[in-house]
Design a protein around this motif. Structure first.
Motif, PDB file in Angstrom:
ATOM      1  N   MET A   1       0.843  -1.182   0.000  1.00  0.00           N
ATOM      2  CA  MET A   1       0.000   0.000   0.000  1.00  0.00           C
ATOM      3  C   MET A   1       0.885   1.241   0.000  1.00  0.00           C
ATOM      4  O   MET A   1       1.875   1.304   0.700  1.00  0.00           O
ATOM      5  CB  MET A   1      -0.890   0.006   1.236  1.00  0.00           C
ATOM      6  N   ALA A   2       0.513   2.212  -0.799  1.00  0.00           N
ATOM      7  CA  ALA A   2       1.191   3.502  -0.834  1.00  0.00           C
ATOM      8  C   ALA A   2       0.202   4.561  -0.364  1.00  0.00           C
ATOM      9  O   ALA A   2      -0.976   4.516  -0.689  1.00  0.00           O
ATOM     10  CB  ALA A   2       1.678   3.820  -2.237  1.00  0.00           C
ATOM     11  N   GLU A   3       0.693   5.517   0.405  1.00  0.00           N
ATOM     12  CA  GLU A   3      -0.156   6.598   0.902  1.00  0.00           C
ATOM     13  C   GLU A   3       0.524   7.922   0.608  1.00  0.00           C
ATOM     14  O   GLU A   3       1.733   8.054   0.766  1.00  0.00           O
ATOM     15  CB  GLU A   3      -0.378   6.435   2.402  1.00  0.00           C
ATOM     16  N   GLU A  23      -8.093   4.653  -3.253  1.00  0.00           N
ATOM     17  CA  GLU A  23      -9.044   5.371  -2.399  1.00  0.00           C
ATOM     18  C   GLU A  23      -8.514   6.769  -2.145  1.00  0.00           C
ATOM     19  O   GLU A  23      -7.310   6.966  -2.004  1.00  0.00           O
ATOM     20  CB  GLU A  23      -9.209   4.685  -1.040  1.00  0.00           C
ATOM     21  N   TRP A  24      -9.409   7.737  -2.078  1.00  0.00           N
ATOM     22  CA  TRP A  24      -9.010   9.074  -1.671  1.00  0.00           C
ATOM     23  C   TRP A  24     -10.107   9.662  -0.814  1.00  0.00           C
ATOM     24  O   TRP A  24     -11.280   9.407  -1.006  1.00  0.00           O
ATOM     25  CB  TRP A  24      -8.651   9.963  -2.853  1.00  0.00           C
ATOM     26  N   SER A  25      -9.683  10.438   0.179  1.00  0.00           N
ATOM     27  CA  SER A  25     -10.640  11.047   1.101  1.00  0.00           C
ATOM     28  C   SER A  25     -10.222  12.478   1.359  1.00  0.00           C
ATOM     29  O   SER A  25      -9.039  12.804   1.394  1.00  0.00           O
ATOM     30  CB  SER A  25     -10.700  10.259   2.407  1.00  0.00           C
ATOM     31  N   LYS A  26     -11.224  13.320   1.527  1.00  0.00           N
ATOM     32  CA  LYS A  26     -10.987  14.728   1.809  1.00  0.00           C
ATOM     33  C   LYS A  26     -11.118  14.951   3.304  1.00  0.00           C
ATOM     34  O   LYS A  26     -12.043  14.443   3.922  1.00  0.00           O
ATOM     35  CB  LYS A  26     -11.984  15.587   1.040  1.00  0.00           C
ATOM     36  N   PRO A  27     -10.195  15.704   3.893  1.00  0.00           N
ATOM     37  CA  PRO A  27     -10.259  15.901   5.341  1.00  0.00           C
ATOM     38  C   PRO A  27     -11.458  16.744   5.736  1.00  0.00           C
ATOM     39  O   PRO A  27     -11.932  17.587   4.976  1.00  0.00           O
ATOM     40  CB  PRO A  27      -8.946  16.614   5.659  1.00  0.00           C
ATOM     41  N   GLY A  28     -11.937  16.507   6.952  1.00  0.00           N
ATOM     42  CA  GLY A  28     -13.039  17.298   7.488  1.00  0.00           C
ATOM     43  C   GLY A  28     -12.552  18.652   7.965  1.00  0.00           C
ATOM     44  O   GLY A  28     -11.389  19.028   7.786  1.00  0.00           O
ATOM     45  N   ARG A  29     -13.437  19.386   8.580  1.00  0.00           N
ATOM     46  CA  ARG A  29     -13.071  20.710   9.084  1.00  0.00           C
ATOM     47  C   ARG A  29     -12.086  20.595  10.230  1.00  0.00           C
ATOM     48  O   ARG A  29     -12.152  19.668  11.026  1.00  0.00           O
ATOM     49  CB  ARG A  29     -14.312  21.435   9.596  1.00  0.00           C
ATOM     50  N   THR A  30     -11.232  21.582  10.346  1.00  0.00           N
ATOM     51  CA  THR A  30     -10.292  21.633  11.453  1.00  0.00           C
ATOM     52  C   THR A  30     -10.987  22.243  12.660  1.00  0.00           C
ATOM     53  O   THR A  30     -12.075  22.812  12.571  1.00  0.00           O
ATOM     54  CB  THR A  30      -9.066  22.491  11.089  1.00  0.00           C
TER      55      THR A  30
END
Length: 123
Positions: A1-3, A23-30
């Protein structure tokens, strides 16, 4: 796996490349964004803004996935300060903007996984 950390559709994203999928995910609010929303809600006395700002946020807003068997081609192209690694699957193209030094490695990894030449793809 590569990240890796990338830009997908103009937003930061965490991309994970598995032998059978991307897979890709967008971060939530800080936390700072949540505090600013609460201050804005209190300042404007708008209860409708206060309630959504106080809800617990998850670390990721959403996750998307692309199966390796759906990938038709992969290509890299310079894109300003980064290199865009474009993965074509069906009628859609997903571009991952990565640093110039990692682009060739990422492109080769995806190409080897699609063609079955990578050791992880054989098992």
């Amino acid at each position: 796996m590569a990240e890796l950390e990338s830009h997908v559709a103009g937003r930061n994203a965490r991309v994970r490349i598995w032998p059978d999928r991307i897979e890709w995910s967008k971060p939530g609010r800080t936390m700072a964004a949540n505090v600013l929303l609460v201050i804005l809600a209190v300042y404007t006395v708008a209860l409708s803004l206060l309630i959504p700002a106080c809800r617990p946020r998850f670390k990721e807003q959403g996750r998307q996935m692309l199966a390796m068997r759906a990938v038709q081609s992969v290509a890299a192209q310079r894109d300003g300060l980064h290199t865009a690694v474009a993965v074509v699957a069906g009628a859609s193209t997903i571009s991952f903007r990565v640093p110039h030094g990692r682009a060739e490695q990422i492109e080769a990894l995806i190409r080897d996984l699609v063609l079955g030449n990578h050791p992880a793809a054989r098992s």
